[in-house]
Design an enzyme around this catalytic site. Sequence first.
Site, mmCIF file in Angstrom:
data_model
loop_
_atom_site.group_PDB
_atom_site.id
_atom_site.type_symbol
_atom_site.label_atom_id
_atom_site.label_comp_id
_atom_site.label_asym_id
_atom_site.label_seq_id
_atom_site.Cartn_x
_atom_site.Cartn_y
_atom_site.Cartn_z
ATOM 1 N N GLU A 64 17.805 -17.830 -15.706
ATOM 2 C CA GLU A 64 16.775 -16.958 -16.295
ATOM 3 C C GLU A 64 17.240 -15.515 -16.447
ATOM 4 O OE1 GLU A 64 13.065 -16.440 -14.150
ATOM 5 O OE2 GLU A 64 14.090 -16.485 -12.239
ATOM 6 N N ARG A 119 3.511 0.389 -5.282
ATOM 7 C CA ARG A 119 3.335 -0.260 -3.972
ATOM 8 C C ARG A 119 2.003 -1.015 -3.866
ATOM 9 N NH1 ARG A 119 6.636 1.170 0.117
ATOM 10 N NH2 ARG A 119 5.040 0.547 1.593
ATOM 11 N N HIS A 170 24.890 -40.252 -10.858
ATOM 12 C CA HIS A 170 24.134 -41.150 -11.747
ATOM 13 C C HIS A 170 24.043 -40.573 -13.158
ATOM 14 C CE1 HIS A 170 23.158 -43.730 -8.397
ATOM 15 N NE2 HIS A 170 22.849 -42.633 -7.706
ATOM 16 N N CYS A 201 0.835 -1.209 0.000
ATOM 17 C CA CYS A 201 0.000 0.000 0.000
ATOM 18 C C CYS A 201 0.869 1.259 0.000
ATOM 19 C CB CYS A 201 -0.938 0.110 1.184
ATOM 20 S SG CYS A 201 -1.984 -1.313 1.422
ATOM 21 N N ASN A 227 -1.056 1.589 6.161
ATOM 22 C CA ASN A 227 -0.272 0.582 5.458
ATOM 23 C C ASN A 227 0.334 -0.317 6.523
ATOM 24 O OD1 ASN A 227 1.588 -0.848 3.901
ATOM 25 N ND2 ASN A 227 3.083 0.813 3.973
ATOM 26 N N GLY A 228 0.167 -1.611 6.389
ATOM 27 C CA GLY A 228 0.692 -2.535 7.387
ATOM 28 C C GLY A 228 -0.355 -3.579 7.720
ATOM 29 N N LYS A 286 6.043 -11.641 -16.171
ATOM 30 C CA LYS A 286 5.839 -11.787 -14.727
ATOM 31 C C LYS A 286 4.698 -12.761 -14.433
ATOM 32 C CE LYS A 286 6.847 -10.870 -10.504
ATOM 33 N NZ LYS A 286 8.029 -11.572 -10.022
ATOM 34 N N LYS A 294 17.370 -18.991 -11.004
ATOM 35 C CA LYS A 294 17.687 -17.558 -11.000
ATOM 36 C C LYS A 294 18.828 -17.273 -11.971
ATOM 37 C CE LYS A 294 14.829 -16.440 -9.612
ATOM 38 N NZ LYS A 294 13.621 -16.910 -9.082
ATOM 39 N N GLU A 350 16.297 -23.629 -7.168
ATOM 40 C CA GLU A 350 15.933 -22.225 -7.272
ATOM 41 C C GLU A 350 17.150 -21.364 -7.632
ATOM 42 O OE1 GLU A 350 13.360 -20.693 -7.742
ATOM 43 O OE2 GLU A 350 13.724 -18.625 -7.149
ATOM 44 N N TRP A 369 -2.998 -2.352 -1.650
ATOM 45 C CA TRP A 369 -2.605 -3.716 -2.035
ATOM 46 C C TRP A 369 -3.266 -4.600 -0.988
ATOM 47 C CZ3 TRP A 369 -0.199 -6.361 -5.798
ATOM 48 C CH2 TRP A 369 0.310 -7.623 -5.505
HETATM 49 C C1 F6R Z 1 11.026 -17.319 -11.821
HETATM 50 C C2 F6R Z 1 9.609 -17.004 -11.815
HETATM 51 C C3 F6R Z 1 8.671 -17.991 -12.411
HETATM 52 C C4 F6R Z 1 7.388 -18.047 -11.621
HETATM 53 C C5 F6R Z 1 6.359 -18.945 -12.319
HETATM 54 C C6 F6R Z 1 5.105 -19.104 -11.500
HETATM 55 O O1 F6R Z 1 11.789 -16.321 -11.231
HETATM 56 O O2 F6R Z 1 9.213 -15.973 -11.376
HETATM 57 O O3 F6R Z 1 9.243 -19.244 -12.520
HETATM 58 O O4 F6R Z 1 7.671 -18.545 -10.336
HETATM 59 O O5 F6R Z 1 6.038 -18.403 -13.565
HETATM 60 O O6 F6R Z 1 4.489 -17.892 -11.256
HETATM 61 P P1 F6R Z 1 3.384 -17.744 -10.145
HETATM 62 O O7 F6R Z 1 4.042 -17.971 -8.831
HETATM 63 O O8 F6R Z 1 2.855 -16.350 -10.305
HETATM 64 O O9 F6R Z 1 2.342 -18.776 -10.406
#
Ligand code: F6R
Length: 607
Positions: A486, A28, A502, A2, A101-102, A602, A483, A479, A75
């Site tokens: 990607e 935000r 293996h 927020c 906010n909080g 995203k 990172k 993970e 938010w």
């Molecule tokens: C990697 C990344 C993606 C998401 C994936 C799922 O950094 O952001 O691998 O994790 O597309 O997205 P959500 O969590 O929004 O379902």
Amino acid sequence: MCGIFGCILKNGNAAPIIHAGLKRLEYRGYDSVGEATIHENKLFIKKDEGQIDDVHTRRNLDNLPGRIGIGHTRWATHGAPYQANAHPHTDCTGQTAVVHNGVVENFMELRRELEELGHIFKSKTDSEVIPHLIEEKMKEGLPLSEALRETLNRLEGSYAIAVVSAEEPNKIFCARKESPLVVGVAEDAVYCASDIPAFLPLTNKAIIIKNGELTVLNDKGCETRKIADWTPVSREPEIISWTSKMAEKHGYPHFMLKEIYEQPLGLKDTLRLQESYLELMTAFLDRAGEVFLVACGTSYHACLAASYRFSKLAFLATHPIIASEFVEQHGRAVNIDSTILAVSQSGETADTLAAVEHARLRAATVLGLTNVIDSTLTRISRVYACQQSGPEVGVAATKTFTSQLSVLAQLALRLAKKRGKVSHVEIERLEEKLEHIPEIAGTMLQSQGEKIKQLAKKYRDAKCFFFLGRGISSATALEGRLKLLEIAYIPSIACPAGESKHGPISLIEPGFPVIFICPKDETHKTIIGNIMEMKARGASIIAIIEEGDEKIKSLVDDYIEIVKGVPDVLSPIIYVIPLQLFAYHMALERKCDPDKPRNLAKSVTVK
Ligand code: F6R
């Protein structure tokens, strides 16, 4: 998250200035918006659901009278984004308006108490208790600043608050605990806001309000006091030299880095989830015939880590499944006794939603964990929890991953308690550790940030990396690899360390970089064996270790140290952070834009 913005102008109308300030805070949060102004001792309010531009088109946010006012871009954390839940919230008299906010953790008790006293609530938010508490204190004859102080003393959780009231029409009352709040001072105006970018085009003089302080804005500037003992605080404005672009990112060069460094705060917010939702989810998990943890990408890695915790703490076997495979792999096995816990930051990922739809058609119970209230996932889940990480702008998930891990740990701990498989002493120890995780994340970032940057310089030309971990650290390894590949476009391999011999080990040749994730847990001894295997073949070893792990230090080329005492079931939350930072610096070394990796979005809304 927020965003809050408020102003007292010497001349002119506050509403358009608030509107513009909120636009600059839209990053935000952006699911509803509202403004309150004071004019001729009367309170005026406009608020509605939707993004700022949409609400402005419908309701003209600039058309409110008065030179004093506050505004809020929301938010959602408690209560879906509809008009009644938008801020500002008012008391029963309609004299006082509050933006917040909080998270008010004890809002349910406070609301019950206020309702018994006759207060009428219009929203489902935690924030609405604040104006009603102020009203109650003012009824006792306290002036607004003291009524606010007494109110704040009743709140558990976090807040940044701005209040206007027809009772004291020439002032804005603000306070903060953990959530950010800054004051901007200009010749002809004074502003308050969640972040500096909100007023930066209007003034570069900022006073940072500190935790536990209450400040009253007036025509002359602001007067600040400590809430605890009411002592006055005097603080000169700082001159901010950021450009608007830099300010949006809080001075960080990229959103990704900002979001990595926001993790200590995000993790704190995630510890403030509404208990009732977690309790309900725990009850469903407890009675499920079988549990599928369904997600994509980073969220899948959170599920994988969770499966270790459910097993270790609650003795519950779960199936972590990549959502796009769910129907093929388990579709026919799903039935009325199945429970699907779908994890999706956006709540809109098509593959995850398709898996959930399939499960629903087969009468399974759907639980959701997401960062976006009112996303499709929240609408189709029987029960959902919001991870409360605030919007994530960087395409690569960082702070939302560690928050997911924290929520899933909370669920596993609750389930463990319910099932009584692990001693209470152990559960209490883990709960206490989880409380300290935000602090540990902060220490890690402070102490190792520079070292990780140097590591990226050293390994910048590597063609491929291995990421290896055992047990729950296999999820951390996956993970870390995601990172790196990607955002820095380095093809990399991750697998449980035991699996490397293996097949994957055939890739190793002298100088091949291998990153080991080595918390001091039950897998420690065995992972040393895996390090030796790689070392014997000439690999360059980088290890993420617990502070003072001399044994591993003596074997490896480089290491990053994590403070002692992070329990294994919580370790991914901390051990992934250096990998996020490493990927970020590798991207920069290789001239890639970490905020905008190619070919990625995203939110992936196609199957
Ligand atoms: C990697 C990344 C993606 C998401 C994936 C799922 O950094 O952001 O691998 O994790 O597309 O997205 P959500 O969590 O929004 O379902």
